[in-house]
Design a protein around this motif. Structure first.
Motif, PDB file in Angstrom:
ATOM      1  N   THR A   1       0.918  -1.244   0.067  1.00  0.00           N
ATOM      2  CA  THR A   1       0.041  -0.103   0.026  1.00  0.00           C
ATOM      3  C   THR A   1       0.724   1.047   0.171  1.00  0.00           C
ATOM      4  OG1 THR A   1      -0.046  -0.340   2.316  1.00  0.00           O
ATOM      5  CG2 THR A   1      -2.218  -0.957   1.095  1.00  0.00           C
TER       6      THR A   1
ATOM      7  N   ASN B   1      -4.978   8.498   3.089  1.00  0.00           N
ATOM      8  CA  ASN B   1      -6.177   7.860   3.815  1.00  0.00           C
ATOM      9  C   ASN B   1      -5.879   6.294   3.152  1.00  0.00           C
ATOM     10  OD1 ASN B   1      -8.588   6.561   3.909  1.00  0.00           O
ATOM     11  ND2 ASN B   1      -9.633   8.488   3.143  1.00  0.00           N
ATOM     12  N   PRO B   2      -5.720   5.467   3.995  1.00  0.00           N
ATOM     13  CA  PRO B   2      -5.558   3.892   3.511  1.00  0.00           C
ATOM     14  C   PRO B   2      -6.649   3.489   2.866  1.00  0.00           C
ATOM     15  CG  PRO B   2      -5.495   3.770   5.679  1.00  0.00           C
ATOM     16  CD  PRO B   2      -5.552   5.500   5.388  1.00  0.00           C
ATOM     17  N   GLU B   3      -7.699   3.968   2.785  1.00  0.00           N
ATOM     18  CA  GLU B   3      -8.838   3.460   2.065  1.00  0.00           C
ATOM     19  C   GLU B   3      -9.018   3.875   0.379  1.00  0.00           C
ATOM     20  OE1 GLU B   3     -12.298   3.981   4.636  1.00  0.00           O
ATOM     21  OE2 GLU B   3     -11.832   2.045   5.549  1.00  0.00           O
ATOM     22  N   LYS B   4      -8.895   5.423   0.356  1.00  0.00           N
ATOM     23  CA  LYS B   4      -8.778   5.723  -0.830  1.00  0.00           C
ATOM     24  C   LYS B   4      -8.101   6.815  -0.998  1.00  0.00           C
ATOM     25  CE  LYS B   4     -12.867   8.990   0.020  1.00  0.00           C
ATOM     26  NZ  LYS B   4     -13.883   9.560  -0.680  1.00  0.00           N
TER      27      LYS B   4
ATOM     28  N   ASP C   1     -10.728   5.257  -5.001  1.00  0.00           N
ATOM     29  CA  ASP C   1     -10.463   3.819  -4.280  1.00  0.00           C
ATOM     30  C   ASP C   1      -9.355   3.242  -4.803  1.00  0.00           C
ATOM     31  OD1 ASP C   1     -12.308   3.727  -6.274  1.00  0.00           O
ATOM     32  OD2 ASP C   1     -13.600   2.123  -5.333  1.00  0.00           O
ATOM     33  N   GLN C   2      -9.075   3.389  -6.272  1.00  0.00           N
ATOM     34  CA  GLN C   2      -7.853   2.745  -6.828  1.00  0.00           C
ATOM     35  C   GLN C   2      -6.673   3.222  -6.507  1.00  0.00           C
ATOM     36  OE1 GLN C   2      -8.583   2.344 -11.016  1.00  0.00           O
ATOM     37  NE2 GLN C   2     -10.689   1.605 -10.800  1.00  0.00           N
TER      38      GLN C   2
ATOM     39  N   PRO D   1      -5.260   4.260  -3.200  1.00  0.00           N
ATOM     40  CA  PRO D   1      -4.981   4.544  -1.658  1.00  0.00           C
ATOM     41  C   PRO D   1      -3.683   5.048  -1.379  1.00  0.00           C
ATOM     42  CG  PRO D   1      -4.797   1.885  -2.117  1.00  0.00           C
ATOM     43  CD  PRO D   1      -5.309   2.786  -3.450  1.00  0.00           C
ATOM     44  N   ASN D   2      -3.594   5.853  -0.261  1.00  0.00           N
ATOM     45  CA  ASN D   2      -2.193   6.681   0.143  1.00  0.00           C
ATOM     46  C   ASN D   2      -1.744   7.405  -0.713  1.00  0.00           C
ATOM     47  OD1 ASN D   2      -2.132   5.523   2.847  1.00  0.00           O
ATOM     48  ND2 ASN D   2      -1.572   3.484   1.830  1.00  0.00           N
TER      49      ASN D   2
END
Lengths: 228, 236
Positions: A127, B59-62, B106-107, B109-110
């Motif tokens: 991530t 934001n790790p989600e989006k 959302d594709q 994240p971070n």
């Protein structure tokens, strides 16, 4: 759409455009199914092969994928590896364990110093980072030559079908060329003239993303330049 | 009032000013576009997705869509103090919120997608020109989007519902009293959903509904203009 079928030219689509309608079509890259229709999510060229519909983007930043061969520059080093800028949203990390051969951990700069250019492979995407590896035959440190960067979406054009385009340039100019999936291209030739020629040929390819039969055009261009 | 109504520049109530749209004007940006309503001209540059600094905003989600709207000091007749102001910060947020529903964040994240919008000439409706320019620039940057976003200001002049107000119309007065209302709106190009609404002045429910309907129709036309501008890239 009818025009596209007759003269086989690819059409440009924009986000939100309905590109196929009906349950029999399958949405590929850059598309999405919304009810009955398939819509484009990206700005690019439409490609329909049988029932699969996809959009080849014309622009965009590099998004790393596992297995990509990339060219990057060392930006920093830590006690157990190197940070490498591969042009992705996050820095790449190359751990010592992912290098072939013995490495003296006390002096990593001896191996790869800040500013060195490396060819490496993407092992995994996390991530917040890109995990890199040097455990592949293609991976090495690059000495000499120069780097140019092109838009990553143009890389398939630069390489050509089964490498036809890049091998044409290699043969005609006598340069060694390595193309990274991230759009970084390394060129090294006997003299500056041949390097410049290779660079100009690649610039020509990058500026003409819509034309078919570009390999012949590039050959003509290289021959013209070489003969005066 | 219901008899012959004329706008200061002779347009029909449902007519916009001359629209110009261009794509790919800034070579170093990942995507760029310019859009103008008559004398209101906006240029937008998109960078990213790239690393978000300061990192605590990640934001790790989006992904984060960050807009920066600035009116350049020479954009208005009296020199404007350069730099961020209370007004420009508010509009920046407003534009980001207007664009967000269409972008598939959302594709990424971070990461952040930066949109820089500069108004080089202002004659009201600048935020609408800004949204249109940003919509095209995002598409040009290869960012996945569900649809394009069209934006236009609607409103009321005297008692007539109109679209695309100029500065003269915004300041329109009857007997020293403000008689104009402007409603900046943005609509999503395919689903036709509303994503921005900002009203200055007053309208009753019926008038607002009427204004929104007219704005929606105009916005969908503007999206078609955006599509045309994007497809023009091929000819170069």
């Amino acid at each position: 759409m009818t025009k596209e079928k007759t003269d086989k030219k690819r059409t440009i689509v924009v986000p939100g455009e309905v590109i196929a309608s009906g349950k029999e079509f399958l949405p590929g890259d850059g598309t999405r199914r919304e009810g009955k229709d398939i819509i484009a999510l990206k700005f690019g060229l439409l490609e329909k092969s049988d029932k699969l519909v996809k959009v080849i983007p014309l622009s965009g930043a590099y998004i790393p994928r596992t297995g990509n061969t990339v060219i990057g520059q060392v930006t920093d080093l830590t006690f157990n590896g190197w940070f490498i800028d591969v042009g992705a949203p996050h820095l790449g990390f190359l751990p010592v364990a992912e290098c072939a051969g013995y490495i003296n951990k006390k002096d990593l700069a001896e191996h790869y110093a800040i500013g060195d250019t490396l060819v490496c492979k993407v092992r995994a995407t996390r991530t917040k980072s890109v995990e890199l590896t040097m455990k592949d035959q293609t991976c090495k440190k690059l000495n000499g030559g120069f780097l140019m960067s092109v838009n990553p979406t143009r890389v398939p054009r630069v390489i050509g079908r089964a490498g036809s385009m890049v091998s044409t340039i290699k043969n005609e100019t006598g340069c060694s060329i390595i193309v990274g999936q991230n759009g970084m291209i390394w060129i090294k030739g006997r003299d500056i003239q041949s390097e410049m020629l290779a660079r100009d040929a690649i610039t020509l390819i990058v500026e003409k993303p819509f034309i078919d039969g570009l390999t012949d055009q590039v050959k003509d261009f290289l021959n013209k330049r070489k003969n005066g | 009032m219901a008899e012959k109504f004329k706008r200061p520049d002779g347009r029909k109530p449902e007519e916009t000013r001359k629209i110009e749209a261009k794509v790919g004007i800034i070579p170093r940006a990942d995507g760029s576009a310019s859009f103008s309503f008559g004398k209101s001209k906006a240029i937008a540059a998109v960078y990213g997705p790239r690393q978000l600094i300061p990192r605590h905003l990640e934001n790790p989600e989006k992904g984060v869509l960050r807009c920066n709207y600035t009116m350049l000091s020479f954009s208005v007749s009296e020199r404007m103090r350069p730099g961020p102001s209370r007004r420009s910060q508010e509009i920046s947020h407003e534009i980001a919120k207007a664009l967000e529903p269409a972008v598939l964040l959302d594709q990424f994240p971070n990461t952040v997608i930066d949109v820089f919008i500069q108004i080089i000439e202002a004659d009201a409706s600048t935020r609408c020109a800004a949204v249109n320019a940003a919509s095209m620039a995002l598409a040009n940057a290869g960012i996945p989007m569900k649809e394009l976003i069209g934006s236009v200001s609607g409103g009321k002049l005297g008692k007539t519902i109109i679209v695309d107000l100029t500065k003269d119309e915004e300041d329109y007065k009857i007997k020293e009293e403000k008689a104009a209302t402007d409603v900046a709106t943005a609509f999503l190009g395919r689903s036709g959903k509303l994503s921005l609404l900002h009203m200055d002045g007053d309208l009753n429910t019926k008038e607002l509904k009427e204004a929104l309907e007219l704005s929606k129709k105009t916005c969908l036309n503007i999206v078609e203009i955006q599509k045309k501008a994007l497809k023009k890239v091929k000819e170069k």
